[in-house]
Design an enzyme around this catalytic site. Sequence first.
Site, PDB file in Angstrom:
ATOM      1  CB  CYS A 135      -0.930  -0.019   1.216  1.00 34.24           C
ATOM      2  SG  CYS A 135      -2.154   1.296   1.219  1.00 34.24           S
ATOM      3  CB  CYS A 136       3.787   2.330   2.059  1.00 34.89           C
ATOM      4  SG  CYS A 136       3.145   2.858   3.658  1.00 34.89           S
ATOM      5  CB  CYS A 218      -2.704   7.020   5.943  1.00 31.92           C
ATOM      6  SG  CYS A 218      -1.861   7.324   4.382  1.00 31.92           S
ATOM      7  CB  CYS A 221      -1.412   3.475   8.898  1.00 31.73           C
ATOM      8  SG  CYS A 221      -2.003   2.430   7.558  1.00 31.73           S
ATOM      9  CB  CYS A 244       5.923   5.065   4.416  1.00 27.74           C
ATOM     10  SG  CYS A 244       6.958   6.481   3.995  1.00 27.74           S
TER      11      CYS A 244
HETATM   12  S1  SF4 Z   1       0.347   4.725   5.672  1.00 28.71           S
HETATM   13 FE1  SF4 Z   1      -1.180   3.062   5.559  1.00 28.71          FE
HETATM   14  S2  SF4 Z   1      -2.845   3.790   4.231  1.00 28.71           S
HETATM   15 FE2  SF4 Z   1      -1.100   5.196   3.988  1.00 28.71          FE
HETATM   16  S3  SF4 Z   1      -0.057   4.437   2.166  1.00 28.71           S
HETATM   17 FE3  SF4 Z   1       0.949   3.451   3.933  1.00 28.71          FE
HETATM   18  S4  SF4 Z   1      -0.144   1.504   4.322  1.00 28.71           S
HETATM   19 FE4  SF4 Z   1      -1.388   2.777   2.881  1.00 28.71          FE
END
Ligand code: SF4
Length: 248
Positions: A135-136, A218, A221, A244
């Site tokens: 996701c990151c 985010c 998270c 991240c």
């Molecule tokens: S902090 Fe969480 S929601 Fe944001 S990009 Fe990374 S994994 Fe995805």
Amino acid sequence: MTAVPVTLRRTAPGRRPESRAADELRELAQIAGPELELASAEDIVEWAVGTFGARFCITSSMTDSVLAHLASRIAPGIDLVFLDTGLHFVETIGTRDAVEATLPVTVRTVIPALSVAEQDEAYGRDLYARDPDLCCALRKVAPLTDALDGYDAWATGMRREESRSRVIAPVVGWDAAKGKVKVSPLARWRRADVEAYIAEHGVLVNPLVQDGYPSIGCRTCTRRVEVGEDARAGRWSGSAKTECGIHA
Ligand code: SF4
């Protein structure tokens, strides 16, 4: 203010210099890092602006605007890259808007290739909960890498005391993953230095900081931290993930 000890090729104000080769950039970082280790944050930014001109930008997570304020005093109009993952707290977007409205910076809001809905469709809902690294990579690392394409050097507000993974962060270093010089003018600052700068200059701070969020990512998270925890303990809490990937 500490004198800038590094005497390197300077760029005329307002001129966008040619991109330097990776070998030259790496050498610049290797020289400047040790020489600027004890320099003030202002001198480090001044060196970066003088060396890279418009090929230097700053970044901000909008936890506060200390770096934006400091850099804009030295280089009004400097580019500020903000990653809008689509999953931020509304307070973070509000802080971005307030920074853009009140500081002499050029905010460049960068978004991922896929919207959150498109990512849900391609990878399934709540990817952050199942594979936060992916996701990151999709929502932060790739967009930032693309956004830095027109720059030779970028600055972050990271500080060594924030977490164990950041204790050896150089004030100027070589970011091999991106092929850029990475500048961390606040690396040596303690929390007290940040608070003193905010108080002295009336710097904008994300209102969530006062609500128990000293480090803000985010909303999916990030949780409040408890007394005695690291500032970044609320990031990806409950998992082994601490970064991240931007600072790899
Ligand atoms: S902090 Fe969480 S929601 Fe944001 S990009 Fe990374 S994994 Fe995805």
